[in-house]
Write a protein that holds these residues in place. Sequence first.
Motif, PDB file in Angstrom:
ATOM      1  N   LYS A 812       0.824  -1.210   0.000  1.00 59.56           N
ATOM      2  CA  LYS A 812       0.000   0.000   0.000  1.00 59.56           C
ATOM      3  C   LYS A 812       0.861   1.265   0.000  1.00 59.56           C
ATOM      4  O   LYS A 812       0.655   2.177  -0.793  1.00 59.56           O
ATOM      5  CB  LYS A 812      -0.931   0.009   1.216  1.00 59.56           C
ATOM      6  CG  LYS A 812      -2.081  -0.996   1.115  1.00 59.56           C
ATOM      7  CD  LYS A 812      -3.036  -0.855   2.273  1.00 59.56           C
ATOM      8  CE  LYS A 812      -4.252  -1.752   2.110  1.00 59.56           C
ATOM      9  NZ  LYS A 812      -5.147  -1.312   1.027  1.00 59.56           N
ATOM     10  N   GLU A 813       1.818   1.344   0.923  1.00 61.52           N
ATOM     11  CA  GLU A 813       2.659   2.546   1.025  1.00 61.52           C
ATOM     12  C   GLU A 813       4.041   2.147   1.503  1.00 61.52           C
ATOM     13  O   GLU A 813       4.211   1.131   2.188  1.00 61.52           O
ATOM     14  CB  GLU A 813       2.051   3.562   2.002  1.00 61.52           C
ATOM     15  CG  GLU A 813       0.703   4.127   1.587  1.00 61.52           C
ATOM     16  CD  GLU A 813       0.212   5.197   2.552  1.00 61.52           C
ATOM     17  OE1 GLU A 813       0.904   6.220   2.711  1.00 61.52           O
ATOM     18  OE2 GLU A 813      -0.859   4.996   3.161  1.00 61.52           O
ATOM     19  N   SER A 840      -7.372  -3.644   6.320  1.00 58.72           N
ATOM     20  CA  SER A 840      -6.601  -4.414   7.286  1.00 58.72           C
ATOM     21  C   SER A 840      -5.166  -4.527   6.769  1.00 58.72           C
ATOM     22  O   SER A 840      -4.941  -5.027   5.664  1.00 58.72           O
ATOM     23  CB  SER A 840      -7.211  -5.805   7.471  1.00 58.72           C
ATOM     24  OG  SER A 840      -6.432  -6.556   8.358  1.00 58.72           O
ATOM     25  N   VAL A 841      -4.212  -4.064   7.545  1.00 55.15           N
ATOM     26  CA  VAL A 841      -2.844  -3.984   7.036  1.00 55.15           C
ATOM     27  C   VAL A 841      -1.851  -4.618   8.009  1.00 55.15           C
ATOM     28  O   VAL A 841      -2.137  -4.856   9.182  1.00 55.15           O
ATOM     29  CB  VAL A 841      -2.421  -2.521   6.772  1.00 55.15           C
ATOM     30  CG1 VAL A 841      -3.298  -1.873   5.735  1.00 55.15           C
ATOM     31  CG2 VAL A 841      -2.393  -1.708   8.064  1.00 55.15           C
ATOM     32  N   LEU A 874       0.648   4.844  15.559  1.00 53.08           N
ATOM     33  CA  LEU A 874       0.620   6.026  14.693  1.00 53.08           C
ATOM     34  C   LEU A 874      -0.193   5.769  13.429  1.00 53.08           C
ATOM     35  O   LEU A 874      -0.944   6.632  12.973  1.00 53.08           O
ATOM     36  CB  LEU A 874       2.051   6.439  14.329  1.00 53.08           C
ATOM     37  CG  LEU A 874       2.869   7.096  15.441  1.00 53.08           C
ATOM     38  CD1 LEU A 874       4.322   7.269  15.002  1.00 53.08           C
ATOM     39  CD2 LEU A 874       2.279   8.448  15.813  1.00 53.08           C
ATOM     40  N   VAL A 875      -0.032   4.587  12.841  1.00 50.78           N
ATOM     41  CA  VAL A 875      -0.779   4.262  11.615  1.00 50.78           C
ATOM     42  C   VAL A 875      -2.272   4.300  11.890  1.00 50.78           C
ATOM     43  O   VAL A 875      -3.061   4.872  11.121  1.00 50.78           O
ATOM     44  CB  VAL A 875      -0.345   2.887  11.070  1.00 50.78           C
ATOM     45  CG1 VAL A 875      -1.336   2.394  10.010  1.00 50.78           C
ATOM     46  CG2 VAL A 875       1.058   2.966  10.489  1.00 50.78           C
ATOM     47  N   TYR A 881      -6.633   2.730   8.418  1.00 52.71           N
ATOM     48  CA  TYR A 881      -6.171   1.346   8.456  1.00 52.71           C
ATOM     49  C   TYR A 881      -6.291   0.766   9.868  1.00 52.71           C
ATOM     50  O   TYR A 881      -6.148   1.478  10.863  1.00 52.71           O
ATOM     51  CB  TYR A 881      -4.701   1.253   8.056  1.00 52.71           C
ATOM     52  CG  TYR A 881      -4.380   1.665   6.642  1.00 52.71           C
ATOM     53  CD1 TYR A 881      -5.236   1.369   5.577  1.00 52.71           C
ATOM     54  CD2 TYR A 881      -3.190   2.332   6.356  1.00 52.71           C
ATOM     55  CE1 TYR A 881      -4.922   1.744   4.282  1.00 52.71           C
ATOM     56  CE2 TYR A 881      -2.865   2.715   5.066  1.00 52.71           C
ATOM     57  CZ  TYR A 881      -3.736   2.421   4.029  1.00 52.71           C
ATOM     58  OH  TYR A 881      -3.429   2.788   2.751  1.00 52.71           O
ATOM     59  N   LYS A 882      -6.502  -0.560   9.932  1.00 53.20           N
ATOM     60  CA  LYS A 882      -6.409  -1.319  11.168  1.00 53.20           C
ATOM     61  C   LYS A 882      -5.211  -2.263  11.031  1.00 53.20           C
ATOM     62  O   LYS A 882      -5.132  -3.019  10.056  1.00 53.20           O
ATOM     63  CB  LYS A 882      -7.685  -2.137  11.437  1.00 53.20           C
ATOM     64  CG  LYS A 882      -8.884  -1.264  11.776  1.00 53.20           C
ATOM     65  CD  LYS A 882      -8.658  -0.474  13.052  1.00 53.20           C
ATOM     66  CE  LYS A 882      -9.815   0.464  13.333  1.00 53.20           C
ATOM     67  NZ  LYS A 882      -9.529   1.365  14.472  1.00 53.20           N
ATOM     68  N   VAL A 883      -4.299  -2.217  11.968  1.00 49.72           N
ATOM     69  CA  VAL A 883      -3.088  -3.031  11.895  1.00 49.72           C
ATOM     70  C   VAL A 883      -3.354  -4.389  12.532  1.00 49.72           C
ATOM     71  O   VAL A 883      -3.743  -4.472  13.703  1.00 49.72           O
ATOM     72  CB  VAL A 883      -1.909  -2.339  12.604  1.00 49.72           C
ATOM     73  CG1 VAL A 883      -0.664  -3.231  12.570  1.00 49.72           C
ATOM     74  CG2 VAL A 883      -1.614  -0.997  11.944  1.00 49.72           C
ATOM     75  N   ASP A 884      -3.132  -5.460  11.743  1.00 57.13           N
ATOM     76  CA  ASP A 884      -3.319  -6.829  12.258  1.00 57.13           C
ATOM     77  C   ASP A 884      -2.004  -7.413  12.772  1.00 57.13           C
ATOM     78  O   ASP A 884      -1.957  -8.000  13.846  1.00 57.13           O
ATOM     79  CB  ASP A 884      -3.865  -7.748  11.159  1.00 57.13           C
ATOM     80  CG  ASP A 884      -5.357  -7.530  10.951  1.00 57.13           C
ATOM     81  OD1 ASP A 884      -5.985  -6.927  11.833  1.00 57.13           O
ATOM     82  OD2 ASP A 884      -5.874  -7.945   9.896  1.00 57.13           O
TER      83      ASP A 884
END
Length: 959
Positions: A812-813, A840-841, A874-875, A881-884
């Motif tokens: 994504k980035e 979901s990232v 921070l993300v 986004y939700k960090v998995d």
Amino acid sequence: MSSPNPSQSKAIVHTKGPLLIIAGPGSGKTFTLVERIMNLIQAHGAKPEQLLVVTFTEKAAQELKTRISNRLLEVGLRFNVNDMYLGTFHSICLRILEEYRDFTRLKRSFVLMDQFDQQYFLYQRLREFKDIEGIEHIQGQHKIPAWAKSENLLGWLNKASEEVLDIDKLLDSADEAINALGRAYKVYQGLLAEHNALDFSSIQLETLILLQQHPQVLEELTNKLNYLMVDEYQDTNTIQEQLLQRLMGAKRNLCVVGDDDQALYRFRGASVRNILEFPDQFAPGECEQIRLSVNYRSHPDIVGFYDAYMSDKAWLQEGVNYRYPKTITSRDDVFKDGPTVVSAITPEGDDWHEDVYQMLMHLKQEGRLSDWNQAAFLFRSVKSDKVSALAQALEDKGIPVYSPRANLFFEREEIRYVLGALQMVFPMIMAERKKKAAHSKALSIWGYYEKKCLAPFLGKLKEPEQADLLDWCKRKAKSHIGMTKNADSAFLGLFYELLQFPLFSQYLEQKNGNERAQRNLAQLSRMLGKFEYLHYVSVLNPKYLVSNLNSLFDNFLKFLFEGGIDEYEDMSEYAPSGSVSFLTIHQSKGLEFPIVFVGSLEAVPRKQYSDLDEIIEHQYMAKPTFEPLEYTKYFDFWRLFYTAFSRAQNLLVLTGQEKSGHGKTPSRHFTDHTEKLPYWRDVKHKIAEIELEQVKDVNIKYEYAFTSHITMFETCAEQYRLFKELEFQPVKASPMLFGTLIHETLEDVHKAAIRGESEQLTQDNIETWLHSNYQALANRERMYLGESTLGAALQHVMRYVTGKDSEWGDIKETEVGISLVKERYVLTGSVDLIKGDDDSVEIVDFKSERKPNMEKDRDRILHHQRQLEIYAYLVEKNTDYKVDKMHLYFTGETTGLPTISFNKNSSAIDQTIQGFDTIVDRIENKDFSLKSRPDKACVDCSARRYCDRRNWNFALSDS
């Protein structure tokens, strides 16, 4: 000021089309700007990246950012202030260049030069300009020193950039001087391109070229930017005006704020015409104009004094008024009567120094002055003998003086001792000087080195407590005389060795509270680091030792000595407690003090342009001339002293030693005003009744990152104090270059994947990217890697590319700069990679090393995990986004799985953030105590010898 006045309200709710706000002194323009931004966010849904806000200084940007973030916290809005285009023109242009670097001539890791770097760059390359016919018109005549030539050349080259002169037109000119400027400019631009470098002027020029030559970039920016605001618009120049005209696009939502009466920077290329002619850029009636004319700062008598001072001047010339008509009024408070504008002009023959001292002591003894920092002295220059003598007289009588721009750096004891020591350990210096003196090539600075540096240092060495230092100096001198092979370090390394001895370590002890000396030594370390960088000196080499010494003492330090070095100025404390301030009027702009003494009353208007300026003004500028050149010296003079007078809140004092005849004081430009003022001694009882404000705290939120702040502090709080808080320059180590090279090349890989160009990810292309990155990094860092090391770096990247177990489409980035404004500070970080499907990232952090042992290196892995937790936090706070999951990827791993993965744990993240808050508290409270010395961190620390000899008294801390 809790609610806006009618004019402020009008400015706050304005959103569409051009707006000119003329903001008089103390009229609440920052409050108005903050509330205008808040209105755009709350009422109009403005997103951070849609707002461009330009300030004149970095300090002003930090203040504005803090005030906006505080208001956002008050109303409970989630809004990332750090994503706004908020800063100086230079910082915003730099951000645009970084975002669109692929469209510019710039390679990654370009060199950014400050003014000294730029001048030294030119000095080292004057031979590139010597064959230009007529170059003496630009550099100065052949007989003037090379440093002066480089200074003259710098001024003209910057003028050509800032005024956006048509270089082809200069080259076509029959005028020798104009043609020489054009040719010099072409040569200079070639040198910048060759060295992948930018100076401050060319930051803006490169941005303008980017917008002119790449319509798609301009379109993308103008589509994104909805609202533009510029503070201190009276101090903008031609290129800045052109940048704004392009960036505002068809929306034309450009709001400029300023005060033509405080336009002070013509000598730096600023053009007051930008604000005076701003409405003329638009159709009649399109640009709304609002005047903020209520002064919330000063006593009505002070307001009346400076308003009258400006109103009676001859602004109307040849039918044109070169000033917006205005009348400044004071707020509707009840003020005590009293003489708030007085004279401390001492009669000829009397003691001016004593008179000023007595006035200060009178206010102190009467209980009005509770801190010396409530008083400020403003002068045209703080470097004159008159000003230095007054400062010395006050200090001799026990009143400390804070004057960071008074050219006192090289007079400071701690600096003179270091320079004395560096001369003693290189005995060949004196032999070289004797040879040169015999050929009439002596330099005036040698007297300073020998009498003020070496002699006092030798005197100190006679003291018994300096026996170890004397022994060290003798050993070093002997080794340098007989040097046959490379040393382990260079001048900066010797500097850090000196810090171990009590003569120098005494300055670094925190308990002594001698921050000025600490800051000066830090400044000297940066100067030595810069010298080594500019001269490609990594270690002392016997072949080049003498030439390096000559370059250091007879060129580099000489130029700094003659040009003047400013001492440290704390961005968050413009008036340090316990001292009166001695400032230039320019330096005081935007500040306020309860008592202001305005000096330099002997001053008269003076011409500030040359014949060549006049030719350029009339024949080569983008616009026809505006202010008649012959009147500019008067306009600038009136504006300068108006700015000085309007800094005062409660008491304004015009001061000086009365003098008649040549150099009359006050000059005729002030006598009409000073003769009407009461002499302070005649009204001493009344001025003792004036209630004085306290100096206001500057509320600035600082940025803290996990890797560069928290990690260093946790590892060693003393290391943090020296290298982050005081900003000492460490001796660089090459492993960082290796890691940076791998990271930059991985970023190239990921960007190609994001563009959908995964077919480009071949070994040949990746090797090309890596070598290009290396060349730019090596050029900037002046550090180099061998072929085998470059080969290893390529293997790190290729292992990742060939070992990737999924398609590239999930990226994504990459290299995502993220930040979060918290209640007391700003939390920042940079995420190497964000990948995943939908919202979901997973986040990945790359480490250019072998995978650590899960048991033996558990502490290090936990540290990396905390870093990932910060990034996940921070993300999620910055994006939708939700960090998995979170991954560590070790590019140096050759045998097993290169990753260590963690599931996101919200409670662990909360705990990590709480720990972060605690550390920031300690940093901001200057608590650098240690429980024990962290020996593992000492191996590569530049200050290890200083710590080796410290008398460590470990205090229990909360770390």
